[in-house]
Design an enzyme around this catalytic site. Sequence first.
Site, PDB file in Angstrom:
ATOM      1  N   GLY A  19       0.931  -1.378  -0.003  1.00 60.17           N
ATOM      2  CA  GLY A  19       0.064  -0.055  -0.063  1.00 60.17           C
ATOM      3  C   GLY A  19       0.915   1.240  -0.077  1.00 60.17           C
ATOM      4  O   GLY A  19       0.622   2.251   0.647  1.00 60.17           O
ATOM      5  N   LEU A  20       1.914   1.439  -0.795  1.00 59.05           N
ATOM      6  CA  LEU A  20       3.014   2.422  -0.743  1.00 59.05           C
ATOM      7  C   LEU A  20       2.588   3.460  -1.583  1.00 59.05           C
ATOM      8  O   LEU A  20       3.121   4.719  -1.221  1.00 59.05           O
ATOM      9  CB  LEU A  20       4.071   1.752  -1.130  1.00 59.05           C
ATOM     10  CG  LEU A  20       4.866   0.729  -0.262  1.00 59.05           C
ATOM     11  CD1 LEU A  20       6.173   0.281  -0.978  1.00 59.05           C
ATOM     12  CD2 LEU A  20       5.237   1.360   1.222  1.00 59.05           C
ATOM     13  N   ASN A  24      -2.711   5.702  -5.659  1.00 60.46           N
ATOM     14  CA  ASN A  24      -3.088   4.412  -6.688  1.00 60.46           C
ATOM     15  C   ASN A  24      -3.933   3.638  -5.952  1.00 60.46           C
ATOM     16  O   ASN A  24      -3.698   3.074  -4.751  1.00 60.46           O
ATOM     17  CB  ASN A  24      -1.615   3.801  -6.882  1.00 60.46           C
ATOM     18  CG  ASN A  24      -1.827   2.308  -7.402  1.00 60.46           C
ATOM     19  OD1 ASN A  24      -2.655   1.581  -7.389  1.00 60.46           O
ATOM     20  ND2 ASN A  24      -0.536   2.121  -7.904  1.00 60.46           N
ATOM     21  N   ASN A 109       7.922   3.158 -16.199  1.00 62.40           N
ATOM     22  CA  ASN A 109       8.411   4.097 -15.290  1.00 62.40           C
ATOM     23  C   ASN A 109       9.849   4.336 -15.127  1.00 62.40           C
ATOM     24  O   ASN A 109      10.440   5.134 -14.483  1.00 62.40           O
ATOM     25  CB  ASN A 109       7.747   4.126 -13.884  1.00 62.40           C
ATOM     26  CG  ASN A 109       6.273   4.257 -13.653  1.00 62.40           C
ATOM     27  OD1 ASN A 109       5.617   3.358 -13.501  1.00 62.40           O
ATOM     28  ND2 ASN A 109       5.498   5.405 -14.256  1.00 62.40           N
ATOM     29  N   HIS A 136       9.723   4.732  -2.128  1.00 64.03           N
ATOM     30  CA  HIS A 136       9.839   3.376  -2.561  1.00 64.03           C
ATOM     31  C   HIS A 136      10.355   3.229  -4.052  1.00 64.03           C
ATOM     32  O   HIS A 136      11.097   2.513  -4.266  1.00 64.03           O
ATOM     33  CB  HIS A 136       8.837   2.442  -2.278  1.00 64.03           C
ATOM     34  CG  HIS A 136       7.680   2.524  -3.284  1.00 64.03           C
ATOM     35  ND1 HIS A 136       6.758   3.602  -3.214  1.00 64.03           N
ATOM     36  CD2 HIS A 136       7.170   1.827  -4.173  1.00 64.03           C
ATOM     37  CE1 HIS A 136       5.798   3.380  -4.024  1.00 64.03           C
ATOM     38  NE2 HIS A 136       5.880   2.063  -4.661  1.00 64.03           N
ATOM     39  N   ARG A 137       9.928   4.335  -4.812  1.00 62.19           N
ATOM     40  CA  ARG A 137      10.236   4.381  -6.473  1.00 62.19           C
ATOM     41  C   ARG A 137      11.427   5.052  -6.561  1.00 62.19           C
ATOM     42  O   ARG A 137      12.239   4.771  -7.548  1.00 62.19           O
ATOM     43  CB  ARG A 137       9.101   4.774  -7.266  1.00 62.19           C
ATOM     44  CG  ARG A 137       7.766   3.850  -6.814  1.00 62.19           C
ATOM     45  CD  ARG A 137       6.917   3.437  -8.160  1.00 62.19           C
ATOM     46  NE  ARG A 137       7.768   2.855  -9.205  1.00 62.19           N
ATOM     47  CZ  ARG A 137       7.412   2.540 -10.262  1.00 62.19           C
ATOM     48  NH1 ARG A 137       6.298   2.718 -10.818  1.00 62.19           N
ATOM     49  NH2 ARG A 137       8.303   1.898 -11.086  1.00 62.19           N
ATOM     50  N   GLU A 173       8.126  10.591 -14.004  1.00 57.77           N
ATOM     51  CA  GLU A 173       7.728   9.287 -14.109  1.00 57.77           C
ATOM     52  C   GLU A 173       7.971   8.516 -15.301  1.00 57.77           C
ATOM     53  O   GLU A 173       7.540   7.485 -15.464  1.00 57.77           O
ATOM     54  CB  GLU A 173       6.318   9.210 -13.558  1.00 57.77           C
ATOM     55  CG  GLU A 173       6.107  10.068 -12.418  1.00 57.77           C
ATOM     56  CD  GLU A 173       6.002   9.060 -10.972  1.00 57.77           C
ATOM     57  OE1 GLU A 173       5.738   7.908 -11.205  1.00 57.77           O
ATOM     58  OE2 GLU A 173       6.684   9.478 -10.102  1.00 57.77           O
ATOM     59  N   HIS A 251      -0.969   8.266 -13.301  1.00 58.83           N
ATOM     60  CA  HIS A 251      -0.116   8.315 -14.505  1.00 58.83           C
ATOM     61  C   HIS A 251      -1.079   8.406 -15.860  1.00 58.83           C
ATOM     62  O   HIS A 251      -2.177   7.917 -15.583  1.00 58.83           O
ATOM     63  CB  HIS A 251       0.888   7.124 -14.782  1.00 58.83           C
ATOM     64  CG  HIS A 251       1.776   6.746 -13.831  1.00 58.83           C
ATOM     65  ND1 HIS A 251       2.202   5.654 -13.189  1.00 58.83           N
ATOM     66  CD2 HIS A 251       2.890   7.401 -13.227  1.00 58.83           C
ATOM     67  CE1 HIS A 251       3.224   5.704 -12.537  1.00 58.83           C
ATOM     68  NE2 HIS A 251       3.731   6.938 -12.430  1.00 58.83           N
ATOM     69  N   ASN A 364      -1.383  -4.125  -7.522  1.00 59.60           N
ATOM     70  CA  ASN A 364      -0.643  -2.930  -7.146  1.00 59.60           C
ATOM     71  C   ASN A 364      -0.819  -1.996  -7.973  1.00 59.60           C
ATOM     72  O   ASN A 364       0.052  -0.726  -8.185  1.00 59.60           O
ATOM     73  CB  ASN A 364       0.853  -3.349  -7.163  1.00 59.60           C
ATOM     74  CG  ASN A 364       1.334  -3.603  -5.490  1.00 59.60           C
ATOM     75  OD1 ASN A 364       0.771  -3.203  -4.822  1.00 59.60           O
ATOM     76  ND2 ASN A 364       2.526  -4.341  -5.434  1.00 59.60           N
ATOM     77  N   CYS A 370       2.023  -0.817 -17.940  1.00 60.81           N
ATOM     78  CA  CYS A 370       2.806  -0.429 -16.861  1.00 60.81           C
ATOM     79  C   CYS A 370       4.307  -1.225 -17.021  1.00 60.81           C
ATOM     80  O   CYS A 370       5.398  -0.795 -16.566  1.00 60.81           O
ATOM     81  CB  CYS A 370       2.626  -0.627 -15.679  1.00 60.81           C
ATOM     82  SG  CYS A 370       0.958   0.432 -15.198  1.00 60.81           S
TER      83      CYS A 370
HETATM   84  O1  SUG Z   1       3.868   3.641  -9.092  1.00 66.13           O
HETATM   85  N1  SUG Z   1       2.567   0.598  -7.738  1.00 66.13           N
HETATM   86  C1  SUG Z   1       3.122   1.535  -8.826  1.00 66.13           C
HETATM   87  C2  SUG Z   1       2.261   1.102 -10.244  1.00 66.13           C
HETATM   88  C3  SUG Z   1       2.935   1.666 -11.266  1.00 66.13           C
HETATM   89  C4  SUG Z   1       2.211   1.517 -12.580  1.00 66.13           C
HETATM   90  N2  SUG Z   1       2.682   2.188 -13.624  1.00 66.13           N
HETATM   91  C5  SUG Z   1       2.252   2.863 -14.520  1.00 66.13           C
HETATM   92  N3  SUG Z   1       1.173   3.269 -14.555  1.00 66.13           N
HETATM   93  N4  SUG Z   1       2.931   2.928 -15.661  1.00 66.13           N
HETATM   94  C6  SUG Z   1       3.069   3.086  -8.458  1.00 66.13           C
HETATM   95  O2  SUG Z   1       2.200   3.206  -8.004  1.00 66.13           O
HETATM   96  C7  SUG Z   1       2.430  -0.323  -5.475  1.00 66.13           C
HETATM   97  C8  SUG Z   1       3.533  -0.814  -4.602  1.00 66.13           C
HETATM   98  C9  SUG Z   1       2.926  -1.239  -3.199  1.00 66.13           C
HETATM   99  O3  SUG Z   1       1.814  -0.647  -2.671  1.00 66.13           O
HETATM  100  O4  SUG Z   1       3.191  -2.294  -2.653  1.00 66.13           O
HETATM  101  C10 SUG Z   1       3.295   0.777  -6.400  1.00 66.13           C
HETATM  102  O5  SUG Z   1       4.324   1.196  -6.337  1.00 66.13           O
END
Ligand code: SUG
Length: 447
Positions: A19-20, A24, A109, A136-137, A173, A251, A364, A370
């Site tokens: 849920g980071l 999203n 990304n 985290h990203r 991104e 995104h 996720n 993606c």
């Molecule tokens: O950055 N989810 C990613 C999903 C990325 C999708 N990419 C594109 N739309 N191009 C994000 O939100 C969730 C990880 C977690 O909650 O454990 C996460 O990072």
Amino acid sequence: MPQEYNVDGLVGPTHNFSGLSFGNIASFKNAADISNPREAALQGLEKMKTLSSMGYLQAVLPPQERPHIPTLKKLGFSGSDEQILKTVMQQDPSLLATVSSASAMWVANAATVSPSADTTDHKTHFTPANLVAMPHRSIETATTKRILQSIFSAPHLFEHHDPLPSISQFGDEGAANHTRFYNTDNAAGVELFVYGTPELDSHAHTIQPRKFPARQTLRASQAVARLHKLNSNTAVFAQQNPDAIDSGVFHNDVIAVGNRNCLFFHEEAFLNTSKLMDDLRTRIPSITLVKVPSTAVPLKDAITSYLFNTQLVNLNEEKGTMCLIAPMECMENTNVKSYLDELIQQETPIQDVQFINVRQSMKNGGGPACLRLRVPLTDEEKQSINANVFLTDALYSNLKAWIQRHYRDKLSFTDLGDPELLKECRTALDELTNILKLGSVYDFQLS
Ligand code: SUG
């Protein structure tokens, strides 16, 4: 004419639901579920195999080392790796989740890529995304740059830029907010950069989302276009609809997808749709704009099904027909399924839909689009690449066996503190760099 490769991210051994990602919806909804990294990685690999069997050019990018001990050391944790994991688990468990995410799998990304056909110096340009909006990203960037440099290594053909400065005003991104269009009679394409916030001046009154963060800024998009040596004919900028961001469109690739001379998008995707349409029509007169009305597919359905996080690929090059590679979730949503059934009967380039299963990634918030970075390559550029990243039957079998050898089929939050998981991850990645002939790209290989 360059040919487009779909370069997919392999799902890493720590794939989990933490849920980071604020904004999203799927990431929040599935937080704390138990994940299945092996299934996730196999689903991703099967997607690559399916596309490759359909005749599309397919390559692979490796996952990253997680939990990321170097980040924890930068934050002042010390001792052996085991001690660090134990201390972080006790003192700041959510930080452990932050440094353990397998989010590098969403390689849309990873970077923005401008092919040599579009750039004034005729080199292919790469800018790794700084991903500053999500902690985290943001830790993916340095390794991503090393991996891209190791694969696209010929300096006379490829230009690798540093990520933009890690400051929210330059939030970038990557290709998730970037789409390339082209005409078959003209090698140079048109690149659309979509941003979430103008942020021209932090005190200026700008139209922005109120609830969720806009991850991409106009300044970042402009900087990437400048670095990539695009000009006003080859770069177009458009703002995302802030209300859509507030509904979960974090995104642009959650709400629009383009290919060749077709843009498939939801009517609520952009802030000033008619200006964007004019900008695109001026540069690509043959463009087909397929606008999906909210009455047919409400925004909510578009977001939960990921109708627009589909891959739009050429079906018949001469006829200009295309196929959507959609997640199973589109088949299961009544509004979306009936829209798609009608769409393929209509007079648009989109004449077919194929459904694939990437459920672990979808939980996720990561759909088919993606999971892939599009890299258009000329023959010469393709020939210059020595890394073993192009999907063949042999590489597919090797990767499948590698996943089955190294990945767990269950992962919960408490497993992230298990020192064995870190060892398993490093052993697997060390082996993978040999399979893919990448050299040393991970921190644990360089230290
Ligand atoms: O950055 N989810 C990613 C999903 C990325 C999708 N990419 C594109 N739309 N191009 C994000 O939100 C969730 C990880 C977690 O909650 O454990 C996460 O990072």
